[in-house]
Design an enzyme around this catalytic site. Structure first.
Site, PDB file in Angstrom:
ATOM      1  N   GLU A 119     -45.839  -6.853 -22.400  1.00  0.00           N
ATOM      2  CA  GLU A 119     -44.825  -7.339 -23.333  1.00  0.00           C
ATOM      3  C   GLU A 119     -45.487  -8.196 -24.416  1.00  0.00           C
ATOM      4  O   GLU A 119     -46.212  -9.148 -24.105  1.00  0.00           O
ATOM      5  CB  GLU A 119     -43.768  -8.150 -22.561  1.00  0.00           C
ATOM      6  CG  GLU A 119     -42.994  -7.302 -21.559  1.00  0.00           C
ATOM      7  CD  GLU A 119     -42.322  -8.129 -20.476  1.00  0.00           C
ATOM      8  OE1 GLU A 119     -42.411  -9.367 -20.539  1.00  0.00           O
ATOM      9  OE2 GLU A 119     -41.701  -7.534 -19.566  1.00  0.00           O
ATOM     10  N   GLU A 153     -40.772  -5.050 -15.930  1.00  0.00           N
ATOM     11  CA  GLU A 153     -42.030  -5.114 -15.196  1.00  0.00           C
ATOM     12  C   GLU A 153     -42.089  -4.034 -14.123  1.00  0.00           C
ATOM     13  O   GLU A 153     -43.160  -3.476 -13.851  1.00  0.00           O
ATOM     14  CB  GLU A 153     -42.197  -6.500 -14.573  1.00  0.00           C
ATOM     15  CG  GLU A 153     -42.539  -7.604 -15.558  1.00  0.00           C
ATOM     16  CD  GLU A 153     -41.330  -8.110 -16.325  1.00  0.00           C
ATOM     17  OE1 GLU A 153     -41.515  -8.899 -17.271  1.00  0.00           O
ATOM     18  OE2 GLU A 153     -40.186  -7.705 -15.986  1.00  0.00           O
ATOM     19  N   PHE A 176     -45.854 -13.869 -17.683  1.00  0.00           N
ATOM     20  CA  PHE A 176     -45.925 -15.035 -16.802  1.00  0.00           C
ATOM     21  C   PHE A 176     -46.008 -14.523 -15.371  1.00  0.00           C
ATOM     22  O   PHE A 176     -45.271 -13.606 -14.998  1.00  0.00           O
ATOM     23  CB  PHE A 176     -44.682 -15.928 -16.940  1.00  0.00           C
ATOM     24  CG  PHE A 176     -44.533 -16.575 -18.277  1.00  0.00           C
ATOM     25  CD1 PHE A 176     -44.999 -17.866 -18.506  1.00  0.00           C
ATOM     26  CD2 PHE A 176     -43.912 -15.911 -19.320  1.00  0.00           C
ATOM     27  CE1 PHE A 176     -44.858 -18.473 -19.733  1.00  0.00           C
ATOM     28  CE2 PHE A 176     -43.764 -16.503 -20.566  1.00  0.00           C
ATOM     29  CZ  PHE A 176     -44.242 -17.788 -20.776  1.00  0.00           C
ATOM     30  N   ASP A 230     -44.855 -15.695 -12.829  1.00  0.00           N
ATOM     31  CA  ASP A 230     -43.564 -15.883 -12.177  1.00  0.00           C
ATOM     32  C   ASP A 230     -42.723 -14.601 -12.156  1.00  0.00           C
ATOM     33  O   ASP A 230     -41.849 -14.434 -11.297  1.00  0.00           O
ATOM     34  CB  ASP A 230     -42.762 -16.972 -12.898  1.00  0.00           C
ATOM     35  CG  ASP A 230     -43.596 -18.176 -13.271  1.00  0.00           C
ATOM     36  OD1 ASP A 230     -44.541 -17.999 -14.070  1.00  0.00           O
ATOM     37  OD2 ASP A 230     -43.305 -19.290 -12.798  1.00  0.00           O
ATOM     38  N   PHE A 231     -42.998 -13.678 -13.104  1.00  0.00           N
ATOM     39  CA  PHE A 231     -42.184 -12.473 -13.217  1.00  0.00           C
ATOM     40  C   PHE A 231     -42.572 -11.402 -12.200  1.00  0.00           C
ATOM     41  O   PHE A 231     -41.973 -10.328 -12.192  1.00  0.00           O
ATOM     42  CB  PHE A 231     -42.307 -11.885 -14.625  1.00  0.00           C
ATOM     43  CG  PHE A 231     -41.852 -12.792 -15.730  1.00  0.00           C
ATOM     44  CD1 PHE A 231     -41.122 -13.949 -15.483  1.00  0.00           C
ATOM     45  CD2 PHE A 231     -42.156 -12.487 -17.050  1.00  0.00           C
ATOM     46  CE1 PHE A 231     -40.712 -14.793 -16.510  1.00  0.00           C
ATOM     47  CE2 PHE A 231     -41.739 -13.318 -18.086  1.00  0.00           C
ATOM     48  CZ  PHE A 231     -41.019 -14.468 -17.818  1.00  0.00           C
ATOM     49  N   HIS A 286     -41.437 -20.291 -15.362  1.00  0.00           N
ATOM     50  CA  HIS A 286     -42.520 -19.951 -16.285  1.00  0.00           C
ATOM     51  C   HIS A 286     -43.739 -20.852 -16.089  1.00  0.00           C
ATOM     52  O   HIS A 286     -44.604 -20.899 -16.961  1.00  0.00           O
ATOM     53  CB  HIS A 286     -42.062 -20.091 -17.742  1.00  0.00           C
ATOM     54  CG  HIS A 286     -40.972 -19.163 -18.146  1.00  0.00           C
ATOM     55  ND1 HIS A 286     -39.659 -19.351 -17.787  1.00  0.00           N
ATOM     56  CD2 HIS A 286     -41.004 -18.025 -18.893  1.00  0.00           C
ATOM     57  CE1 HIS A 286     -38.923 -18.381 -18.295  1.00  0.00           C
ATOM     58  NE2 HIS A 286     -39.711 -17.562 -18.964  1.00  0.00           N
TER      59      HIS A 286
END
Length: 346
Positions: A42, A73, A96, A98-99, A142
């Site tokens: 992205e 994702e 990130f 976190d994703f 994030h």
């Protein structure tokens, strides 16, 4: 003659680069050498990566090889796994870390396991890059580090550079590796204008390609009183703490793990046998993570040589948005210094 900012040592031209520029240089070299290498994620094409992870690559390689993807994702990491199994060498970026949750099946059940599940009939030679870390007030979704999550799940190599020199060598090695590699870069170390880096990650970097082997930690500072084992951003915070402590006669050795999988137990144990004291510093969560693993490995190999141990890690809470609260939760230089002083006095 070398231009300003360059040095010639034993015939090698080096320039001072930020970590992001060192990473991009390695990626560009590998893309020139191998048409099967491409980058997807992205905002990695027209924008150049929000942390400058692909800045300038689009101009040379075009949209066919530097690909912006939809915000899914699950879809694009699955596509990367398939491309790798078909013989390509994709680099797929999680904006990130976190994703990763929305694509965990692609990461853990496909990328990490498919070589095993196929009986070795195909490999998955891909790199999953991910931005990690806090310190800039982007809240709980994030700002995590999550080294330990990926290191805990078998089938993936896990790489965490702390300097531009290491970033380039580790990236070359990651792209050439026939196994999936998770390459985790700390936002604060990238050298981007709106997020100033600490002193240290910008280093001389050779122009030519070179590799740094996985599973080989680096002693960033030698010392005889306390071993500090860490990685990523906190290598620099540990070095800052060590310099402060040196003024009071405490000589700390700083070991940069550089990779978690494979893990260089030998270098860590050798240092602890010399100093007898261990401080482990980690921006990941304290419980069930890297800090506990390091202590356990030292205990397995050198328990009789270990006189004192401390862990400095992130509290087991979601990372706060509030700047004062985030600073309280994440380990800082003062926390490292206090821990080293504590074990040095035992």
């Amino acid at each position: 003659m070398a231009t300003e900012g360059e040095e010639r040592e034993a015939g090698t031209v080096t320039r001072d680069l930020t970590m992001s520029r060192a990473m991009v240089e390695a990626i560009a070299h590998e893309m020139r050498e191998n048409d099967e290498v491409f980058y997807m994620g992205e905002d990695v094409a027209d924008y150049g990566g929000i942390f400058d992870s692909t800045q300038g690559l689009l101009d040379e390689f075009g949209h066919d090889r530097i690909m912006d993807v939809p915000i899914s994702e699950t879809a694009y990491l699955g596509a990367a796994v398939g491309a790798a199994q078909a013989g390509m060498r994709p680099i797929a970026e999680l904006m990130f870390v976190d994703f990763f949750g929305v694509a965990m099946d692609q990461v853990y059940n496909q990328m990490a396991k498919n070589t095993y599940m196929s009986g070795g009939n195909f490999s998955v030679p891909m790199v999953l890059t991910a931005a990690v870390g806090g310190t800039y007030n982007d809240a709980a979704q994030h700002s995590q580090t999550l080294y330990g999550t990926f290191a805990h799940l078998p089938g993936m190599k896990v790489v965490v550079p702390s300097t531009a020199y290491d970033a380039k060598g580790l990236m070359h090695n990651a792209i050439r590796d026939d196994d999936p590699v998770v390459y985790m870069f700390h936002k604060r170390l990238m050298g981007i204008g709106w997020m100033p880096a600490p002193e240290g990650p910008k280093t001389p970097v050779p122009e030519e390609d070179y590799t740094i082997p996985f599973g080989k930690a680096d002693v960033k500072r030698e010392g005889g009183d306390v071993t500090v084992v860490t990685l990523g951003l906190h290598v620099h915070r540990a070095l800052e703490a060590a310099e402060s402590l040196a003024g009071d006669g405490v000589d700390a050795e700083v070991v940069d793990l550089r990779t978690l999988v494979p893990f260089d137990t030998e270098t860590v144990v050798e240092s602890v046998r010399k100093t007898g004291r261990l401080v482990v510093v980690d921006e990941d969560y304290r419980s069930f993570g890297v800090s506990g693993e390091v202590v356990a490995r030292v205990a397995d190999e050198a328990l009789d040589d270990l006189d004192a141990v401390e862990r400095v890690a992130t509290a087991d809470v979601p990372i706060p948005y509030s700047r004062p609260l985030e600073n309280e939760v994440l380990p800082g230089t003062a926390d490292i210094e206090a821990a080293v002083r504590d074990v040095a006095e035992r």
